[in-house]
Design an enzyme around this catalytic site. Structure first.
Site, PDB file in Angstrom:
ATOM      1  N   HIS A 268       0.883  -1.182   0.000  1.00  0.00           N
ATOM      2  CA  HIS A 268       0.000   0.000   0.000  1.00  0.00           C
ATOM      3  C   HIS A 268       0.916   1.226   0.000  1.00  0.00           C
ATOM      4  CE1 HIS A 268      -3.543   2.310   0.636  1.00  0.00           C
ATOM      5  NE2 HIS A 268      -3.873   1.982   1.875  1.00  0.00           N
ATOM      6  N   HIS A 307      -2.036  -2.133  -9.725  1.00  0.00           N
ATOM      7  CA  HIS A 307      -3.019  -1.545  -8.820  1.00  0.00           C
ATOM      8  C   HIS A 307      -4.275  -2.389  -8.869  1.00  0.00           C
ATOM      9  CE1 HIS A 307      -5.592   1.455  -6.896  1.00  0.00           C
ATOM     10  NE2 HIS A 307      -4.470   1.971  -6.454  1.00  0.00           N
ATOM     11  N   ASP A 363       3.117   5.557  -6.623  1.00  0.00           N
ATOM     12  CA  ASP A 363       4.347   5.435  -5.838  1.00  0.00           C
ATOM     13  C   ASP A 363       5.601   5.295  -6.689  1.00  0.00           C
ATOM     14  OD1 ASP A 363       3.185   5.505  -3.259  1.00  0.00           O
ATOM     15  OD2 ASP A 363       2.410   3.490  -3.585  1.00  0.00           O
TER      16      ASP A 363
HETATM   17  N1  CMC Z   1       5.147  -6.729 -10.315  1.00  0.00           N
HETATM   18  C1  CMC Z   1       5.044  -7.928 -10.929  1.00  0.00           C
HETATM   19  N2  CMC Z   1       3.888  -8.628 -11.049  1.00  0.00           N
HETATM   20  C2  CMC Z   1       2.803  -8.078 -10.508  1.00  0.00           C
HETATM   21  C3  CMC Z   1       2.819  -6.827  -9.857  1.00  0.00           C
HETATM   22  C4  CMC Z   1       4.057  -6.149  -9.773  1.00  0.00           C
HETATM   23  N3  CMC Z   1       4.134  -4.974  -9.165  1.00  0.00           N
HETATM   24  N4  CMC Z   1       1.586  -6.521  -9.406  1.00  0.00           N
HETATM   25  C5  CMC Z   1       0.804  -7.537  -9.776  1.00  0.00           C
HETATM   26  N5  CMC Z   1       1.535  -8.476 -10.441  1.00  0.00           N
HETATM   27  C6  CMC Z   1       1.024  -9.717 -11.045  1.00  0.00           C
HETATM   28  C7  CMC Z   1       0.743 -10.779  -9.989  1.00  0.00           C
HETATM   29  O1  CMC Z   1       1.880 -11.582  -9.761  1.00  0.00           O
HETATM   30  C8  CMC Z   1      -0.395 -11.533 -10.621  1.00  0.00           C
HETATM   31  O2  CMC Z   1       0.145 -12.366 -11.622  1.00  0.00           O
HETATM   32  P1  CMC Z   1      -0.473 -13.836 -11.874  1.00  0.00           P
HETATM   33  O3  CMC Z   1      -1.851 -13.560 -12.409  1.00  0.00           O
HETATM   34  O4  CMC Z   1       0.434 -14.474 -12.848  1.00  0.00           O
HETATM   35  O5  CMC Z   1      -0.504 -14.518 -10.537  1.00  0.00           O
HETATM   36  C9  CMC Z   1      -1.202 -10.440 -11.340  1.00  0.00           C
HETATM   37  O6  CMC Z   1      -0.241  -9.409 -11.631  1.00  0.00           O
HETATM   38  C10 CMC Z   1      -2.330  -9.850 -10.497  1.00  0.00           C
HETATM   39  O7  CMC Z   1      -1.753  -9.398  -9.268  1.00  0.00           O
HETATM   40  P2  CMC Z   1      -2.480  -9.419  -7.867  1.00  0.00           P
HETATM   41  O8  CMC Z   1      -1.455  -9.471  -6.796  1.00  0.00           O
HETATM   42  O9  CMC Z   1      -3.548 -10.471  -7.871  1.00  0.00           O
HETATM   43  O10 CMC Z   1      -3.193  -7.995  -7.892  1.00  0.00           O
HETATM   44  P3  CMC Z   1      -3.802  -7.230  -6.652  1.00  0.00           P
HETATM   45  O11 CMC Z   1      -4.901  -6.400  -7.176  1.00  0.00           O
HETATM   46  O12 CMC Z   1      -4.110  -8.169  -5.534  1.00  0.00           O
HETATM   47  O13 CMC Z   1      -2.583  -6.322  -6.165  1.00  0.00           O
HETATM   48  C11 CMC Z   1      -1.093  -4.565  -5.831  1.00  0.00           C
HETATM   49  C12 CMC Z   1      -2.475  -4.969  -6.364  1.00  0.00           C
HETATM   50  C13 CMC Z   1      -0.972  -3.044  -5.887  1.00  0.00           C
HETATM   51  C14 CMC Z   1      -0.982  -5.002  -4.360  1.00  0.00           C
HETATM   52  C15 CMC Z   1       0.003  -5.230  -6.667  1.00  0.00           C
HETATM   53  O14 CMC Z   1      -0.078  -4.802  -8.008  1.00  0.00           O
HETATM   54  C16 CMC Z   1       1.405  -4.983  -6.122  1.00  0.00           C
HETATM   55  O15 CMC Z   1       1.859  -5.724  -5.235  1.00  0.00           O
HETATM   56  N6  CMC Z   1       2.114  -3.899  -6.649  1.00  0.00           N
HETATM   57  C17 CMC Z   1       3.405  -3.550  -6.099  1.00  0.00           C
HETATM   58  C18 CMC Z   1       3.223  -2.748  -4.833  1.00  0.00           C
HETATM   59  C19 CMC Z   1       2.735  -1.350  -5.112  1.00  0.00           C
HETATM   60  O16 CMC Z   1       3.270  -0.663  -5.967  1.00  0.00           O
HETATM   61  N7  CMC Z   1       1.726  -0.926  -4.331  1.00  0.00           N
HETATM   62  C20 CMC Z   1       1.207   0.437  -4.416  1.00  0.00           C
HETATM   63  C21 CMC Z   1      -0.184   0.497  -4.924  1.00  0.00           C
HETATM   64  S1  CMC Z   1      -0.660   2.178  -5.366  1.00  0.00           S
HETATM   65  C22 CMC Z   1      -0.706   3.037  -3.874  1.00  0.00           C
HETATM   66  C23 CMC Z   1      -1.832   2.604  -3.028  1.00  0.00           C
HETATM   67  O17 CMC Z   1      -2.998   2.853  -3.367  1.00  0.00           O
HETATM   68  O18 CMC Z   1      -1.555   2.037  -1.976  1.00  0.00           O
END
Ligand code: CMC
Length: 428
Positions: A268, A307, A363
Site C-alpha cells: 500500500h 493496482h 508510488d
Molecule cells: N510486479 C510484478 N507482477 C505483478 C505486480 C508487480 N508490481 N503486481 C501484480 N503483479 C502480477 C501478480 O503476480 C499476478 O500475476 P499472476 O496472475 O500471474 O498470478 C497479477 O499481476 C495480479 O496481481 P495481484 O497481486 O492479484 O493484484 P492485486 O490487485 O491483488 O494487487 C497490488 C495490487 C498493488 C498489491 C500489486 O499490483 C502490487 O503488489 N504492486 C506492487 C506494490 C505497489 O506498488 N503498491 C502500491 C499500490 S498504489 C498506492 C496505493 O494505493 O496504496
C-alpha cells in the site's frame, strides 16, 4: 420488457428468486433468503480481500480504473493539481464543494492556527529511538494525540466531530515533520501562519533557524501537488480500515492511527519506500535485465507497478512524472530516474505486464522526488499519510452520517473441526 432485477435459480431446490439490481449491484443480504430448508442460515457471498464487494455508497472520490480517471467530488485530479492549493482541495474533499474566497480564507486560518503540536507530543516523540521507523512513530503519535482530547470520543456529536477533523488535518503535517526533526537530532520548529500548508511542512522539516523561512517556490509547488494527489483514493486498504475502526465509534485519532498502520505496508503506501530500495538495489541500468528476469519468474515484484483498481496508467503517476522534471531543475537530477524510466519503458512493452495490465502507480515516481528534496527514504510513507488524513476523515464522517452503516463485522465460511473432545494434557 426489461426489469432491473436479477433472476436466480437454485438448482438444489429448483426454486427461483428475483433480486433487485441497484447501480449494477445486488445487495448481499438479498441472497440470505436462498435456503435449502427452513432454519438454514441462508446464502452468503464469499469475497476474500473484497475483490468485488462494495461496502459503502460514497460521494467523495471517483476512481474509474479502466479509464485511468480520478476525481474528487467531481473535479478531475489534473485540474485540481494544476490550479488549487492543498487546503483548497482538503476543503473540497471534506465539505463537498470548492470554497469561495471568504470560505477558503476562514478555513486556512482555522487550520494554520492549529498546526503547532501540544507540548505533550514533542515529549512523547523524544522517547522514541532516533532510528525508529517514522511510520511506526506516526501511527503511535496520531493515537497519542487523541489521548489529549477526551471529547474526541463523542463521535456522534457533529460539532465535536468537525472540531477534531480540523485538528487532525492541521496537525498531520506537524506529526510527520516534528518526528523527522527528532530523528535527525534537531530541535523542533513551530509552524508559521504566513506560510501555506506545504510551505509550513517544509519549514517544520528544514528551517535552520534565525529569521523567517521562505520555501523554494518550485519545491513548495511540488509538495502542494503531491499532497493533492495523495489526499483521497476511495475505498483502499487504509480508508477501509478507517471506516472499519470508526464503525465501532472509536475516536478519529485511534481510527486514523489504524488507517496509517494499514498504509504502512509495502503493498500500500509503503510501496514508495519499497520503490526507492528497489531502484537502489538495481543500482545501474545494466542490472535491469537480470532484475526483470526475477520479476517475470515471480521471485520479485516491480514495486510501484500494478493496482487493484487501475488497469490503465494511474493518472497520479503521469502528473508526478511531470513534477519530477520541475523539481530536478532546482535540486539536480536524481540518478535513479534513469533506472526508473528504463524500467517503465521495458514494462510497458512486455507481454508479462501488458497481459496483467500493470502500469506505474502513484508510488513509482514520488520517492525519486522526495529523495531529491532531501527527505529520507523511511519518511516516504509519512509523506503519503500526511495528506491522506483528509481522505480518511472525509470518509469517516460520511460513514457516521450514513444510516445504512453499522459496526463492520464480516462473516466467515467456517471449515475447521467441530465438537472435538477435550484431551487432558498428559494424554496428548
Ligand atoms: N510486479 C510484478 N507482477 C505483478 C505486480 C508487480 N508490481 N503486481 C501484480 N503483479 C502480477 C501478480 O503476480 C499476478 O500475476 P499472476 O496472475 O500471474 O498470478 C497479477 O499481476 C495480479 O496481481 P495481484 O497481486 O492479484 O493484484 P492485486 O490487485 O491483488 O494487487 C497490488 C495490487 C498493488 C498489491 C500489486 O499490483 C502490487 O503488489 N504492486 C506492487 C506494490 C505497489 O506498488 N503498491 C502500491 C499500490 S498504489 C498506492 C496505493 O494505493 O496504496
Amino acid at each position: 420488457m426489461s426489469k432491473d432485477t436479477l433472476s436466480i435459480r437454485d438448482n438444489r431446490t429448483e426454486k427461483e428468486y428475483e433480486i433487485p439490481i441497484w447501480e449494477d449491484t445486488i445487495r448481499a443480504m438479498d441472497l440470505r433468503q436462498i435456503k435449502v430448508k427452513d432454519g438454514d442460515f441462508g446464502m452468503m457471498s464469499y469475497d476474500p480481500a473484497f475483490l468485488n464487494t462494495a461496502n459503502t455508497k460514497s460521494t467523495v472520490t471517483l476512481v474509474d480504473g479502466g479509464n485511468g480517471i480520478l476525481q474528487y467530488r467531481g473535479y478531475p485530479i489534473a485540474d485540481l493539481a494544476e490550479n488549487a492549493s492543498f487546503l483548497e482541495v482538503a476543503y473540497l474533499i471534506l465539505f463537498g464543494e470548492l470554497p469561495k474566497a471568504g470560505e477558503l480564507a476562514k478555513w486556512e486560518a482555522e487550520i494554520k492556527t492549529q498546526m503547532a503540536l501540544p507540548e505533550a507530543l514533542p515529549n512523547i516523540m523524544k522517547a522514541f529511538p532516533k532510528d525508529a521507523h517514522p511510520m511506526g512513530a506516526f501511527v503511535s503519535n496520531t493515537a497519542a494525540l487523541g489521548t489529549l482530547y477526551p471529547d474526541a470520543r463523542e463521535v456522534l456529536d457533529e460539532e465535536l466531530r468537525w472540531k477534531h477533523i480540523k485538528n487532525l488535518v492541521a496537525k498531520s503535517a506537524s506529526l510527520g515533520a516534528y518526528f523527522y526533526r527528532h530523528s535527525q537530532g534537531l530541535g523542533f520548529v513551530d509552524p508559521d501562519e504566513k506560510l501555506s500548508y506545504a510551505g509550513n511542512f517544509l519549514r517544520m522539516m528544514f528551517h535552520e533557524g534565525g529569521g523567517d523561512y521562505t520555501p523554494d517556490p518550485a519545491v513548495e509547488r511540488a509538495i502542494n501537488i503531491l499532497f493533492i494527489l495523495h489526499a483521497d483514493h476511495e475505498q483502499n486498504c487504509g480508508t477501509t480500515t478507517m471506516r472499519t475502526i470508526g464503525s465501532s465509534q472509536a475516536d478519529p485519532y485511534s481510527a486514523a492511527a489504524g488507517a496509517a498502520a494499514a498504509l504502512y505496508g509495502p503493498l500500500h503506501g509503503g510501496a514508495n519506500e519499497a520503490v526507492l530500495r528497489m531502484l537502489a538495489e538495481i543500482e545501474d541500468v545494466s542490472n535491469i535485465p537480470a532484475f526483470m528476469d526475477s520479476v517475470r519468474s515471480g521471485d520479485k515484484r516491480l514495486m510501484g507497478f500494478g493496482h487493484r483498481v487501475y488497469k490503465n496508467y494511474d493518472p497520479r503517476a503521469k502528473i508526478i512524472k511531470k513534477v519530477a522534471e520541475d523539481v530536478f531543475k532546482v535540486t539536480g537530477r536524481n540518478p535513479l530516474l534513469d533506472i526508473a524510466l528504463e524500467l517503465e519503458q521495458i514494462a510497458l512493452s512486455e507481454d508479462y505486464f501488458i497481459e496483467r495490465k500493470l502500469y506505474p502507480n502513484v508510488d513509482f515516481y514520488s520517492g525519486i522526488i522526495y529523495q531529491a528534496l532531501g527527505i529520507p527514504v523511511s519518511m516516504f510513507t509519512v509523506m503519503f499519510a500526511i495528506p491522506r488524513m483528509v481522505g480518511w476523515l472525509a470518509q469517516w464522517t460520511e460513514m457516521l452520517g450514513d444510516n445504512e452503516q453499522k459496526i463492520a463485522r464480516p462473516r466467515q465460511v467456517f471449515l475447521g473441526p467441530v465438537d472435538k473432545k477435550f484431551v487432558p494434557i498428559e494424554e496428548r
